[in-house]
Design an enzyme around this catalytic site. Structure first.
Site, mmCIF file in Angstrom:
data_model
loop_
_atom_site.group_PDB
_atom_site.id
_atom_site.type_symbol
_atom_site.label_atom_id
_atom_site.label_comp_id
_atom_site.label_asym_id
_atom_site.label_seq_id
_atom_site.Cartn_x
_atom_site.Cartn_y
_atom_site.Cartn_z
ATOM 1 N N TYR A 55 1.215 19.812 2.320
ATOM 2 C CA TYR A 55 1.561 20.074 1.056
ATOM 3 C C TYR A 55 0.858 19.734 -0.024
ATOM 4 O O TYR A 55 0.583 18.233 -0.196
ATOM 5 C CB TYR A 55 2.906 19.684 0.926
ATOM 6 C CG TYR A 55 4.064 20.108 -0.424
ATOM 7 C CD1 TYR A 55 3.562 21.082 -1.319
ATOM 8 C CD2 TYR A 55 5.212 19.484 -0.637
ATOM 9 C CE1 TYR A 55 4.105 21.402 -2.341
ATOM 10 C CE2 TYR A 55 5.897 19.856 -1.778
ATOM 11 C CZ TYR A 55 5.621 20.779 -2.547
ATOM 12 O OH TYR A 55 6.317 21.064 -3.655
ATOM 13 N N CYS A 56 0.105 20.469 -1.032
ATOM 14 C CA CYS A 56 -0.411 20.141 -2.149
ATOM 15 C C CYS A 56 -1.662 19.292 -1.756
ATOM 16 O O CYS A 56 -2.351 19.983 -1.064
ATOM 17 C CB CYS A 56 0.400 19.217 -3.028
ATOM 18 S SG CYS A 56 -0.059 18.817 -4.541
ATOM 19 N N LEU A 57 -1.884 18.072 -2.017
ATOM 20 C CA LEU A 57 -3.290 17.376 -1.581
ATOM 21 C C LEU A 57 -2.900 16.978 -0.150
ATOM 22 O O LEU A 57 -3.988 17.006 0.410
ATOM 23 C CB LEU A 57 -3.014 15.957 -2.419
ATOM 24 C CG LEU A 57 -4.434 15.023 -2.228
ATOM 25 C CD1 LEU A 57 -5.779 15.673 -2.103
ATOM 26 C CD2 LEU A 57 -4.092 13.971 -3.290
ATOM 27 N N PHE A 83 0.965 24.440 1.956
ATOM 28 C CA PHE A 83 1.881 24.611 0.719
ATOM 29 C C PHE A 83 1.167 24.447 -0.456
ATOM 30 O O PHE A 83 0.808 23.202 -0.590
ATOM 31 C CB PHE A 83 3.149 24.014 0.860
ATOM 32 C CG PHE A 83 3.949 24.139 2.122
ATOM 33 C CD1 PHE A 83 3.943 25.525 2.707
ATOM 34 C CD2 PHE A 83 4.978 23.405 2.405
ATOM 35 C CE1 PHE A 83 4.658 25.670 3.770
ATOM 36 C CE2 PHE A 83 5.912 23.345 3.470
ATOM 37 C CZ PHE A 83 5.791 24.670 4.268
#
Length: 648
Positions: free
Chosen positions: A381-383, A409
């Site tokens: 997710y993200c980073l 994500f």
């Protein structure tokens, strides 16, 4: 280029050729993928030294070494201690916004505008035309019969909801807000399209102008906001009294380091992050949570979730009704999730390699011991998704076949167009931030939250000022808002690497990002990919996330869902006003530009969670008895959610 690799759009660098199929997982011992072979590196260094001594006159060895693709991250050269203190003081005084960067952008824009008489004439013509429109509108208001509405001279942008209330369309507030919108239109034209201004400086100047305009919006002040005036008259001024109480309470909470009002109703481990499980691994950087099965049998291959360390993991395990972790467990998946430590001064030297080795690979080793012989379906997710993409590329490069699929994500892998966050990221900004982090050892949670608030000042700042302090109405706290207030810090060294390697240099998409002393190429990834982007994401714009299509040649199932960076992911089935688009590009398929993809892919009502669950189920093997919690080398240590998530 491999014939199976998708063609990049014009002007982009073609991805590296796809190498031969991966070797068996047995060729790479668990936990060694992407890790530097220290003995080999030592031998290589010795050999290089011997060669240099044997040669007559090596040509500029220092410069050559500094530019090596395999060279680990080199921090900026040490700055003078006095300079560091001065730069850190400037950062504290300006909320880490570089005044030099603002000055450079302003000089670039103003200087080029000064030598562009044609552009200035266009702006003068626009101003005159706007004045005529406003005078015509005022005349229509003056002669219109009582109760009738005049045709407004300008419509607000679709996303601007500040002037939607009926009170704004009555005299004199209609003239006020129309004047404001015309001024906003003029400044938008003035800050865009000036020949010779760099794109970054244009964006910075336009953003600064927009922030100043938003500050002086008539909706932000009691005498010029008709909705607040009506409420004040109706309540006898009690709304202002309540607002003053709210302001004092918020100030006390801010000074005391307490969470915002209402967050006490969402306690971690009691109200949120309550899916049953055990911590089966703890090191200096992560806790690994293994969730208890909720079904009699489970899919043979487990799921590993790698959240971003810019946030606490339980955004994916909020309340029981909107917990993605619980949703997966109830559908027969064995789920593991990383919970990152909230770093302090002791962790200031942690770097991206530590997050890779102590984070992802340590968790993968533990899962291999607990669920032996099975591939792992990794989700980032993200980073955390960017880190996962780096790890997957390193594993495929090294023949480590322990992963079964990769899900991302809102994760960027190309940082050439990272959205409005790039406004705060250039060499001047990063240097100033590094000076401050050298003193503190980390990026504070408040600095990161402040940047996101400025990016969405209308939604996150001014609407709150008006609603809570002028209208006297508290916005009810919910689980997502409480999680958002539970922010984390970022280690100084890691954050410097993250900004320089990914944002400034774009090393990952261009094949320069090193793991284990060698660069990784995203084109090496052969795993099937499920990629989720959100339509109104201001952190990872969906068109930037979409660039994965010409970086990775494998099969990609791309989902574009309604909502923003967080709310678009926390999108449980049954939630109203949710929709998504989904299309699968086969391995080696041709590149389709994002706007063409958007036009061709039909919209579906509802949540994207069932589509992802079905995608995982089709790749997760047969149903088997649930694995035991932990293993001999990874005993259960604590109940979920563990200890690290409670660190402030």
């Amino acid at each position: 280029m491999s014939p199976s690799a998708p063609k990049p759009p014009s002007g982009e660098v073609a991805p590296a050729p796809t190498r031969a199929r991966r070797r068996s997982a047995t060729t790479a011992p668990p936990g060694t993928a992407g890790k530097p072979a220290r003995a080999a590196r030592s031998d290589t260094a010795s050999a290089n030294t011997s060669s240099a001594q044997a040669g007559k006159s090596p040509a500029r060895p220092a410069a050559s070494a500094a530019r090596s693709f395999a060279e680990p991250f080199a921090p900026p050269p040490p700055r003078n201690p006095l300079d560091r203190r001065v730069h850190a003081a400037i950062a504290r005084a300006t909320a880490s916004v570089s005044p030099i960067a603002l000055l450079l952008a302003t000089v670039d824009w103003a200087g080029h505008l000064a030598v562009s008489p044609g552009k200035r004439m266009e702006l003068a013509d626009l101003g005159i035309a706007q004045m005529r429109r406003l005078l015509r509108y005022a005349h229509q208001l003056a002669i219109a019969p009582a109760g009738s509405a005049a045709h407004e001279c300008i419509e607000p942008p679709a996303q601007d909801r500040r002037f939607q209330a009926p009170e704004w369309h009555a005299w004199p507030f209609n003239l006020m807000h129309q004047s404001f919108l015309l001024g906003q239109e003029w400044w938008d034209a003035a800050t865009h399209g000036v020949a010779g201004v760099s794109r970054h400086h244009e964006q910075v100047v336009a953003f600064a102008a927009r922030q100043l305009l938003d500050l002086f919006s008539p909706g932000n002040f009691l005498p010029t906001n008709p909705v607040v005036l009506r409420q004040t008259l109706a309540s006898g001024g009690m709304n202002l009294a309540r607002g003053a109480v709210h302001a004092v309470e918020d100030f006390e909470r801010l000074v005391g380091g307490a969470p915002p009002a209402g967050a006490e109703d969402f306690v971690v481990g009691r109200d949120v992050a309550v899916t049953p499980g055990k911590v089966v691994l703890r090191n200096r950087l992560i806790e690994l949570i293994q969730y208890a099965p909720a079904t009699a049998d489970v899919y043979a291959e487990p799921v590993l979730i790698v959240p971003a360390w810019i946030m606490k993991y339980y955004i994916l395990d909020l309340s029981p009704h909107n917990s993605l972790v619980r949703y997966l467990v109830e559908r027969g998946h064995t789920v593991f999730c990383i919970s990152w430590k909230n770093p302090g001064t002791d962790e200031r030297e942690l770097d991206m390699d530590d997050y890779l080795q102590l984070g992802f690979f340590a968790a993968l080793d533990a899962i291999n011991a607990i669920v032996p012989g099975q591939k792992v379906h990794a989700t980032g997710y993200c980073l955390g998704g960017t880190l996962l993409a780096i790890a997957a590329a390193a594993m495929d490069r090294d023949g480590d076949a322990r992963l079964g699929s990769m899900t991302l994500f809102t994760a960027q892998t190309d940082f050439t167009e990272p959205g409005e966050l790039a406004l705060f990221i250039d060499d001047s900004e990063v240097s100033l931030l590094e000076a401050q982090m050298e003193e503190t050892g980390f990026l504070t949670a408040g600095q990161m939250a402040g940047a996101f608030q400025i990016l969405r000042s209308n939604d996150l700042l001014w609407s709150r000022v008006v609603g809570e302090y002028l209208m006297g109405e508290r916005t009810p706290m919910n689980d997502l808002m409480a999680w958002n207030a539970d922010a984390t810090r970022m280690p100084a060294r890691m954050h410097s690497q993250y900004l320089r390697r990914l944002f400034l240099n774009d090393d990952l998409s261009e094949g320069r990002y090193p793991v284990g002393g060698k660069p990784v190429a995203l084109s090496d990834i052969e795993l099937p990919v499920f990629c989720v982007a959100t339509l109104t994401d201001h952190v990872a714009p969906w068109r930037s996330v979409y660039k994965l299509h010409y970086l990775v040649p494998t099969e990609i199932s791309f989902v574009l869902t309604s909502g923003g960076h967080n709310a678009g992911i926390v999108s449980e089935p049954g939630r109203p006003r949710r929709s998504f688009r989904m299309h699968t590009r086969p391995a080696g398929g041709n590149y389709v530009p994002p706007d063409d993809w958007l036009e061709r892919t039909p919209e579906q009502e509802g949540s994207w969670w069932p589509a992802w669950s079905d995608w995982l189920a089709a790749r997760s093997g047969t149903r088997v008895a649930p694995p035991a919690i932990g293993a001999p080398d990874y005993p259960a240590l604590d109940d979920a959610p563990g200890c690290y998530v409670h660190e402030k």
